[in-house]
Design a protein around this motif. Structure first.
Motif, mmCIF file in Angstrom:
data_model
loop_
_atom_site.group_PDB
_atom_site.id
_atom_site.type_symbol
_atom_site.label_atom_id
_atom_site.label_comp_id
_atom_site.label_asym_id
_atom_site.label_seq_id
_atom_site.Cartn_x
_atom_site.Cartn_y
_atom_site.Cartn_z
ATOM 1 N N PHE A 40 3.981 10.328 8.120
ATOM 2 C CA PHE A 40 4.587 11.191 9.126
ATOM 3 C C PHE A 40 4.754 10.460 10.451
ATOM 4 O O PHE A 40 5.779 10.597 11.107
ATOM 5 C CB PHE A 40 3.762 12.465 9.334
ATOM 6 C CG PHE A 40 3.938 13.468 8.238
ATOM 7 C CD1 PHE A 40 5.150 14.103 8.044
ATOM 8 C CD2 PHE A 40 2.892 13.780 7.390
ATOM 9 C CE1 PHE A 40 5.326 15.026 7.023
ATOM 10 C CE2 PHE A 40 3.045 14.701 6.377
ATOM 11 C CZ PHE A 40 4.269 15.322 6.184
ATOM 12 N N ASN A 41 3.759 9.685 10.851
ATOM 13 C CA ASN A 41 3.869 8.932 12.096
ATOM 14 C C ASN A 41 5.006 7.924 12.021
ATOM 15 O O ASN A 41 5.723 7.721 13.003
ATOM 16 C CB ASN A 41 2.556 8.193 12.411
ATOM 17 C CG ASN A 41 1.446 9.147 12.773
ATOM 18 O OD1 ASN A 41 1.702 10.246 13.231
ATOM 19 N ND2 ASN A 41 0.225 8.712 12.564
ATOM 20 N N ARG A 42 5.173 7.307 10.881
ATOM 21 C CA ARG A 42 6.225 6.311 10.738
ATOM 22 C C ARG A 42 7.603 6.955 10.727
ATOM 23 O O ARG A 42 8.547 6.429 11.302
ATOM 24 C CB ARG A 42 6.003 5.507 9.473
ATOM 25 C CG ARG A 42 4.727 4.691 9.568
ATOM 26 C CD ARG A 42 4.481 3.891 8.336
ATOM 27 N NE ARG A 42 3.099 3.459 8.368
ATOM 28 C CZ ARG A 42 2.315 3.432 7.320
ATOM 29 N NH1 ARG A 42 2.763 3.798 6.158
ATOM 30 N NH2 ARG A 42 1.065 3.025 7.435
ATOM 31 N N VAL A 43 7.739 8.096 10.090
ATOM 32 C CA VAL A 43 9.012 8.800 10.037
ATOM 33 C C VAL A 43 9.380 9.323 11.429
ATOM 34 O O VAL A 43 10.520 9.220 11.860
ATOM 35 C CB VAL A 43 8.973 9.946 9.013
ATOM 36 C CG1 VAL A 43 10.218 10.817 9.112
ATOM 37 C CG2 VAL A 43 8.816 9.384 7.616
ATOM 38 N N ASP A 44 8.385 9.853 12.144
ATOM 39 C CA ASP A 44 8.633 10.340 13.506
ATOM 40 C C ASP A 44 9.046 9.222 14.440
ATOM 41 O O ASP A 44 9.816 9.427 15.362
ATOM 42 C CB ASP A 44 7.390 11.039 14.057
ATOM 43 C CG ASP A 44 7.164 12.397 13.393
ATOM 44 O OD1 ASP A 44 8.125 12.932 12.814
ATOM 45 O OD2 ASP A 44 6.028 12.901 13.477
ATOM 46 N N ALA A 45 8.527 8.010 14.206
ATOM 47 C CA ALA A 45 8.836 6.871 15.083
ATOM 48 C C ALA A 45 10.280 6.403 14.890
ATOM 49 O O ALA A 45 10.866 5.824 15.782
ATOM 50 C CB ALA A 45 7.887 5.714 14.796
ATOM 51 N N GLU A 46 10.846 6.667 13.719
ATOM 52 C CA GLU A 46 12.227 6.233 13.466
ATOM 53 C C GLU A 46 13.133 7.216 14.049
ATOM 54 O O GLU A 46 13.939 7.487 14.584
ATOM 55 C CB GLU A 46 12.478 6.121 11.972
ATOM 56 C CG GLU A 46 11.701 5.009 11.334
ATOM 57 C CD GLU A 46 11.924 4.940 9.831
ATOM 58 O OE1 GLU A 46 12.775 5.673 9.301
ATOM 59 O OE2 GLU A 46 11.249 4.150 9.185
ATOM 60 N N MET B 242 0.839 -1.206 0.000
ATOM 61 C CA MET B 242 0.000 0.000 0.000
ATOM 62 C C MET B 242 0.870 1.251 0.000
ATOM 63 O O MET B 242 0.588 2.217 -0.715
ATOM 64 C CB MET B 242 -0.926 -0.026 1.224
ATOM 65 C CG MET B 242 -1.878 1.106 1.272
ATOM 66 S SD MET B 242 -3.125 0.887 0.015
ATOM 67 C CE MET B 242 -4.431 1.816 0.723
ATOM 68 N N ASN B 243 1.936 1.233 0.783
ATOM 69 C CA ASN B 243 2.856 2.376 0.824
ATOM 70 C C ASN B 243 3.511 2.604 -0.538
ATOM 71 O O ASN B 243 3.611 3.744 -1.002
ATOM 72 C CB ASN B 243 3.940 2.160 1.881
ATOM 73 C CG ASN B 243 3.390 2.161 3.282
ATOM 74 O OD1 ASN B 243 2.262 2.567 3.538
ATOM 75 N ND2 ASN B 243 4.196 1.690 4.209
ATOM 76 N N LYS B 244 3.947 1.533 -1.185
ATOM 77 C CA LYS B 244 4.574 1.651 -2.500
ATOM 78 C C LYS B 244 3.589 2.161 -3.537
ATOM 79 O O LYS B 244 3.939 2.985 -4.385
ATOM 80 C CB LYS B 244 5.146 0.300 -2.933
ATOM 81 C CG LYS B 244 6.358 -0.128 -2.145
ATOM 82 C CD LYS B 244 6.825 -1.495 -2.594
ATOM 83 C CE LYS B 244 7.962 -2.005 -1.745
ATOM 84 N NZ LYS B 244 8.389 -3.356 -2.163
ATOM 85 N N THR B 245 2.352 1.684 -3.465
ATOM 86 C CA THR B 245 1.322 2.136 -4.399
ATOM 87 C C THR B 245 1.028 3.617 -4.199
ATOM 88 O O THR B 245 0.950 4.376 -5.172
ATOM 89 C CB THR B 245 0.036 1.310 -4.218
ATOM 90 O OG1 THR B 245 0.338 -0.073 -4.445
ATOM 91 C CG2 THR B 245 -1.052 1.754 -5.175
ATOM 92 N N ALA B 246 0.887 4.025 -2.947
ATOM 93 C CA ALA B 246 0.629 5.435 -2.652
ATOM 94 C C ALA B 246 1.782 6.298 -3.134
ATOM 95 O O ALA B 246 1.570 7.365 -3.727
ATOM 96 C CB ALA B 246 0.397 5.633 -1.157
ATOM 97 N N LEU B 247 3.005 5.854 -2.898
ATOM 98 C CA LEU B 247 4.170 6.620 -3.335
ATOM 99 C C LEU B 247 4.214 6.728 -4.855
ATOM 100 O O LEU B 247 4.466 7.807 -5.399
ATOM 101 C CB LEU B 247 5.449 5.976 -2.802
ATOM 102 C CG LEU B 247 6.747 6.689 -3.145
ATOM 103 C CD1 LEU B 247 6.746 8.123 -2.603
ATOM 104 C CD2 LEU B 247 7.928 5.925 -2.584
#
Length: 73
Positions: free
Chosen positions: A67-73, A11-16
């Protein structure tokens, strides 16, 4: 990697990919005043073009979750 994680990655790849397509379309429109999606699918007001615009917009909304995933890293 679980099945759910794999599906989420797809899903992330498709959205990107959709965001890249939409961004390139806007780049071409901004530089040359030409709508690539509209040209391919029969103008900006055609049903197919509008569906593509909506799908790209939904991908953009979905991408806010990044954004939530980037902030978590």
């Amino acid at each position: 990697m679980t099945v759910n994680q794999k599906g989420g990655m797809e899903m992330n790849k498709t959205a990107l990919a959709l965001l890249i397509i939409g961004g390139l379309n806007w780049l071409i429109f901004g530089l040359f005043g030409w709508d690539l999606v509209g040209a391919i699918f029969g103008g900006m007001d055609s049903v197919i073009s509008r569906i593509i615009y909506v799908i790209v917009g939904i991908a953009a909304l979905y991408s806010f979750t990044f954004f939530n995933r980037v902030d978590a890293e």
